[in-house]
Design an enzyme around this catalytic site. Structure first.
Site, PDB file in Angstrom:
ATOM      1  N   GLY A 168       4.290  92.080  58.617  1.00 49.45           N
ATOM      2  CA  GLY A 168       4.277  92.210  60.065  1.00 49.45           C
ATOM      3  C   GLY A 168       5.621  91.863  60.681  1.00 49.45           C
ATOM      4  N   ASP A 187       8.277  95.396  53.639  1.00 54.22           N
ATOM      5  CA  ASP A 187       8.631  94.238  54.452  1.00 54.22           C
ATOM      6  C   ASP A 187       7.966  94.242  55.824  1.00 54.22           C
ATOM      7  OD1 ASP A 187      10.122  92.479  52.883  1.00 54.22           O
ATOM      8  OD2 ASP A 187      11.867  93.751  52.982  1.00 54.22           O
ATOM      9  N   GLY A 244       6.372  91.698  63.791  1.00 56.43           N
ATOM     10  CA  GLY A 244       6.229  90.748  64.894  1.00 56.43           C
ATOM     11  C   GLY A 244       6.110  89.328  64.387  1.00 56.43           C
ATOM     12  N   TYR A 245       5.273  89.134  63.357  1.00 59.33           N
ATOM     13  CA  TYR A 245       5.059  87.782  62.838  1.00 59.33           C
ATOM     14  C   TYR A 245       6.363  87.149  62.341  1.00 59.33           C
ATOM     15  CZ  TYR A 245      -0.071  88.005  62.897  1.00 59.33           C
ATOM     16  OH  TYR A 245      -1.383  88.062  63.292  1.00 59.33           O
ATOM     17  N   TYR A 282      15.603  88.085  53.164  1.00 52.93           N
ATOM     18  CA  TYR A 282      16.413  89.040  53.914  1.00 52.93           C
ATOM     19  C   TYR A 282      16.264  88.863  55.415  1.00 52.93           C
ATOM     20  CZ  TYR A 282      18.716  92.807  51.306  1.00 52.93           C
ATOM     21  OH  TYR A 282      19.604  93.549  50.577  1.00 52.93           O
ATOM     22  N   ALA A 310       8.638  95.353  47.940  1.00 52.77           N
ATOM     23  CA  ALA A 310       8.169  94.758  49.191  1.00 52.77           C
ATOM     24  C   ALA A 310       8.054  95.821  50.277  1.00 52.77           C
ATOM     25  CB  ALA A 310       9.162  93.692  49.623  1.00 52.77           C
TER      26      ALA A 310
HETATM   27  N1  ABN Z   1      10.963  90.474  50.841  1.00 54.20           N
HETATM   28  C1  ABN Z   1       9.629  90.130  50.600  1.00 54.20           C
HETATM   29  C2  ABN Z   1       9.050  89.214  51.640  1.00 54.20           C
HETATM   30  C3  ABN Z   1       9.151  89.545  52.964  1.00 54.20           C
HETATM   31  C4  ABN Z   1       8.600  88.712  53.902  1.00 54.20           C
HETATM   32  C5  ABN Z   1       7.966  87.557  53.538  1.00 54.20           C
HETATM   33  C6  ABN Z   1       7.858  87.242  52.196  1.00 54.20           C
HETATM   34  C7  ABN Z   1       8.412  88.076  51.243  1.00 54.20           C
HETATM   35 CU    CU Z   2      19.464  95.268  50.004  1.00 53.30          CU
END
Ligand code: ABN
Ligand code: CU
Length: 705
Positions: A339, A334, A341-342, A418, A332
């Protein structure tokens, strides 16, 4: 009509007709932005205005707005204006739009809001923009209705699809489709009831979907020895409703933070002043908080001195370390893929932030081009920071001791499972520190009875039949320095032993060591790694200004010793996509609008070099331009390698990681001597010389047990 708060959790959305309402008025700036509020953010009036101009330009084509954000002026425009050589730059918006019901063509648009016109329209190819919260929602909605997903669930004994949850993730790699599809991978979980922890019940399949056309493309079931993996159904709770008396104890008394005379910072528009610092706070969909035009008053030279032109967290990659399918697809990005901000939380006083808080809202857009506000997106507050300095004269017992404090500008994001808290912190000694606090939920997966995490090096069994795989979090902090002027150089500083041999006249006793300074001269030299052996740090110097006392160039030192090496093999997919994470530091010449080191478009990126519409930091570095005594930018990578622990489950206690930039031969002496000591106490001899003035606390003897 009242603003719609329901469509996207955490967002207050303003639709046509809302702008006259009282609640809209609260979000409309009561002033023209301060001339130096650059960058700040577009207002709730400017976002729909930009959308309208774009729609008119594109008509009759229908568009979805992926982002509408402030187009910051070029640096030369900004500097010319700031220095009084040019008039105020026009106000501009930048948008990424996706054509609907047709080609899905992606375009970048620049709108001049001052002149009410579209100035630039550029079609881009073989790229995919950020997934918005609206895009992520599609995954769950279409999965629940899809016959193959329903079938896959039935195979696990699930018949109630409302108990199936699918986290939409960008896709790391999937050779089956390319840019003709806007792809997401859905990680599936079961949640038995509303308050259940869904990450405790991971399912053994993933859903691949084109979320633009709302089509499920594949349901990939992982069979082990030809069998499905049963759902780990044991509940693992963290909500107080379930914890009950088990861990209850009443030993924690309240800690209240009070500032009876108010805070020591001031906010005017987006300009923040505090303890000699001045800076501007901005916010956008991609980077979240942006801090710009940071200056600090020099008490010895009695002038404001420039430190940083712009600071923001521009990327993060989370490569997972389990090579087995489907986990090889999990890396990811992230921030770039979703984003910052989003994904920002609306912060709550007393929970996320304690004390005297000043909040700022974040202004974003929806897919329809409406303004969406995240209330209390940014928290600004002060905290006591322990000792600033102390000395006891051991002869007479005179003690002087001053307390430090910090100014913290923070935001918290939820990246599906997370949470990341970003704490931009300034202290009285001329230090900027970015602390990231990682918390939330581990990414979990179910284990087949034939599998044992104890014999798999790639994860930890955090609860029976639930594995959490090894992964890294590598952040990229972009700092556009302006150390006492526009032109700076970076010196790599290594602690080395003297080359003169033991017994030589230059180093007779062999104890010599010093700091070896190596200037990074070109962008390829500027791509460099931390070296633990030499306690490596980097000085961003202004070679044109010497410290009057040390005769060394004035500098800010990058202290970054939490910079794990990217563990994916060279040539691997994530190694290619996350070129930025291969180095602890990249130093590049400044270029307008070069911001995102993994590319402007991270979703489905390949990392191939020289992509016409998606250059990355490796391409920028390959130009190998001079970075000596130039307007430069630094990308500082830091983070951690996370081998999950049982203590990280069912919810992770905060794991902090940080990086620091500190004044180093910048001031003529300790810049915080002006701070009144909080203790100036004398034991005996010079009792009359100082008033004893320890204050601000109470000393209580503990009750005898
Ligand atoms: N950790 C992956 C992820 C982040 C943000 C939104 C969806 C998935
Ligand atoms: Cu971790």
């Amino acid at each position: 009509m009242a603003p719609d708060t329901n469509t996207i959790p955490g967002y207050t959305i303003f639709r046509e007709g809302d702008y006259d309402s009282a609640s809209a008025a609260a979000f409309i700036p009561d002033r023209v932005p301060h001339p130096l509020d650059i960058p700040d953010q577009l207002s709730i009036i400017e976002i729909p205005a930009a959308a309208q101009l774009i729609r008119e330009w594109a008509s009759p084509k229908l568009l979805k707005f992926n982002c509408i954000t402030l187009r910051e002026p070029t640096k030369s425009e900004y500097v010319a204006y700031k220095e009084g050589h040019a008039s105020r730059p026009d106000r501009r918006a930048f948008a990424i739009v996706i054509e609907q019901q047709g080609s899905g063509q992606i375009s970048e648009v620049v709108v001049n809001l001052t002149k009410s016109k579209v100035e630039r329209w550029k079609e881009v190819k073989d790229v995919m923009p950020t997934l918005t919260l609206e895009d992520l929602d599609i995954m769950e909605r279409i999965s629940r209705k899809d016959s193959r997903v329903i079938e896959a669930c039935r195979g696990l004994g699930i018949t109630d699809m409302s108990k199936v949850f699918v986290d939409g993730w960008a896709i790391g790699v999937d050779e089956r489709w390319g840019f003709e599809r806007r792809l997401q991978q859905g990680l599936a979980y079961y949640r038995n009831h509303e308050l259940d922890n869904q990450y405790a019940h991971p399912l053994d399949f993933t859903v691949i979907a084109d979320t633009e056309r709302e089509e499920v493309l594949s349901v990939d079931i992982r069979y082990v020895n030809g069998e499905r993996t049963a759902i780990p159904l044991t509940e693992h709770h963290y909500l107080p409703n379930f914890i009950g008396d088990k861990y209850k104890h009443d030993t924690l008394k309240p800690i209240d933070i009070t500032q009876p005379q108010g805070v020591s910072f001031q906010v005017r528009g987006n300009e923040l002043t505090w303890a000699g610092y001045k800076m501007h706070i901005g916010f956008n969909y991609r980077e979240g908080i942006v801090i710009s035009d940071v200056r600090m008053h020099d008490p010895y030279e009695d002038r404001d001195r420039a430190l940083f032109n712009r600071i923001s967290v521009v990327e993060m990659v989370v490569p997972y370390g389990c090579p087995e399918t489907p986990h090889h697809k999990k890396h990811a990005f992230d921030l770039g893929e979703y984003g910052s901000g989003y994904m920002t939380n609306s912060l709550k006083l007393g929970c996320d932030c304690k004390g005297a808080i000043h909040y700022m809202d974040g202004v974003l857009c929806t897919g329809k081009g409406e303004a969406a506000v995240i209330k209390n997106a940014i928290c600004i507050h002060e905290e006591d920071n322990g000792l600033l300095y102390k000395h006891t004269d051991y002869r007479d017992g005179t003690v002087v001791s001053a307390r430090d404090r910090k100014l913290i500008i923070s935001q918290i994001i939820t990246a599906a499972n997370y949470e990341y808290g970003f704490y931009h912190t300034f202290t009285l000694d001329g230090t900027y520190k970015l602390e990231v606090k990682l918390t939330g939920m581990l990414n979990t997966y179910c284990m087949h009875p034939s599998e044992q995490a104890a014999s798999s090096p790639y994860g930890t069994e955090v609860a029976p039949a639930i594995i959490a795989q090894n992964h890294q979090h590598i952040f990229s902090l972009r700092v556009d320095p302006e150390i006492d002027g526009h032109n700076n150089t970076v010196l790599q500083s290594d602690a080395v032993v003297s080359k003169d041999p033991l017994g030589s006249s230059e180093n007779y006793y062999g104890n010599g060591f010093y700091c070896e300074k190596t200037p990074l001269r070109t962008a390829l030299e500027g791509a460099t790694n931390y070296n633990h052996e030499t306690s490596r740090s980097w000085d961003i110097i202004n070679p044109n200004r010497l410290n009057k006392v040390s005769k060394k160039p004035v500098a800010f030192k990058i202290v970054n010793n939490a910079c794990p090496a990217l563990l994916a093999k060279p040539g691997s997919v994530v190694w290619k996509r996350a070129a930025f994470a291969r180095k602890s530091l990249w130093v590049l010449p400044y270029k307008d609008y070069e911001l995102y080191p993994a590319g402007d478009y991270v979703c489905q990126s390949t990392g191939d070099e020289n992509h016409p519409d998606n250059l990355t930091i490796q391409d920028w570095a390959n130009r190998n331009e001079s970075i000596e005594n130039a307007d430069i930018v630094c990308y500082i990578q830091f983070g951690l390698t996370h081998f999950p622990r049982t203590e990280d489950f069912p919810i992770m206690p905060v794991e902090p990681v940080s990086v620091m930039l500190r004044a180093s031969n910048f001031f003529q002496r300790n810049p915080a001597l002006w701070v009144p000591p909080s203790a100036l106490c004398v034991d005996s001899i010079s009792r009359n010389a100082f008033p004893a003035c320890c204050s601000g606390g109470e000393s209580k003897n503990l009750p005898k047990l």
